[in-house]
Motif scaffolding. Sequence first.
Motif, mmCIF file in Angstrom:
data_model
loop_
_atom_site.group_PDB
_atom_site.id
_atom_site.type_symbol
_atom_site.label_atom_id
_atom_site.label_comp_id
_atom_site.label_asym_id
_atom_site.label_seq_id
_atom_site.Cartn_x
_atom_site.Cartn_y
_atom_site.Cartn_z
ATOM 1 N N SER A 1 -0.748 12.269 8.335
ATOM 2 C CA SER A 1 0.430 11.550 7.822
ATOM 3 C C SER A 1 1.659 11.703 8.714
ATOM 4 O O SER A 1 2.776 11.448 8.280
ATOM 5 C CB SER A 1 0.787 11.998 6.406
ATOM 6 O OG SER A 1 -0.290 11.764 5.540
ATOM 7 N N PRO B 1 0.847 -1.192 0.000
ATOM 8 C CA PRO B 1 0.000 0.000 0.000
ATOM 9 C C PRO B 1 0.884 1.244 0.000
ATOM 10 O O PRO B 1 2.085 1.159 0.261
ATOM 11 C CB PRO B 1 -0.798 -0.114 1.303
ATOM 12 C CG PRO B 1 -0.052 -1.060 2.159
ATOM 13 C CD PRO B 1 0.824 -1.891 1.275
ATOM 14 N N PRO B 2 0.304 2.402 -0.272
ATOM 15 C CA PRO B 2 1.116 3.627 -0.251
ATOM 16 C C PRO B 2 1.634 3.935 1.157
ATOM 17 O O PRO B 2 1.056 3.493 2.149
ATOM 18 C CB PRO B 2 0.151 4.713 -0.723
ATOM 19 C CG PRO B 2 -1.203 4.154 -0.501
ATOM 20 C CD PRO B 2 -1.091 2.664 -0.563
ATOM 21 N N VAL B 3 2.703 4.695 1.232
ATOM 22 C CA VAL B 3 3.246 5.115 2.527
ATOM 23 C C VAL B 3 2.299 6.159 3.122
ATOM 24 O O VAL B 3 2.066 7.204 2.522
ATOM 25 C CB VAL B 3 4.681 5.686 2.382
ATOM 26 C CG1 VAL B 3 5.165 6.278 3.695
ATOM 27 C CG2 VAL B 3 5.624 4.612 1.877
ATOM 28 N N ARG C 1 3.404 2.027 6.155
ATOM 29 C CA ARG C 1 2.253 1.672 5.326
ATOM 30 C C ARG C 1 1.158 1.073 6.196
ATOM 31 O O ARG C 1 1.444 0.365 7.153
ATOM 32 C CB ARG C 1 2.670 0.657 4.259
ATOM 33 C CG ARG C 1 3.778 1.160 3.363
ATOM 34 C CD ARG C 1 4.335 0.034 2.495
ATOM 35 N NE ARG C 1 5.582 0.393 1.868
ATOM 36 C CZ ARG C 1 5.693 1.085 0.747
ATOM 37 N NH1 ARG C 1 4.615 1.483 0.113
ATOM 38 N NH2 ARG C 1 6.884 1.371 0.258
#
Length: 137
Positions: A52, A30-32, A122
């Motif tokens: 984030s 998955p994306p960071v 992630r």
Amino acid sequence: MLLFDKLLDWLKLFDHDKKSRDWFERQPLPPVAFPRIRTVEKPPRNEEVEESTLYAVVAANKPKWVLFRCPCGCNSVITLSLQQVHRPHWSIRESQNGRPVLYPSVWRDVDCMSHFWIMDGRVYWCGNAGTPPHLNL
């Protein structure tokens, strides 16, 4: 016994750090979501917690808390204890890429009921996200 409890019992039989790392390595990336750990001496107020960003509160060289916004998008701030005297408690470390690894999983028992792991920054969602956890109190 619920499937989740059986899984936890099974994980306890093994070197969970290596076994869970091997499992995560086989999953699609998955994306960071959390590119780094921001270490602070005192926790930010909820309205100051940036998306984030994973905050590790460390006072007098002792890990105290980890804070971050729920990755589901509900905008709730999640606060977890890093202190071994607390139950439950979590541990945090940096991956080889310098991104956060949080153990064990996070399963919210209020609001969004999200259930996920954070490995190498992630978010890996568990299939039972959106349902309340089985709590043994």
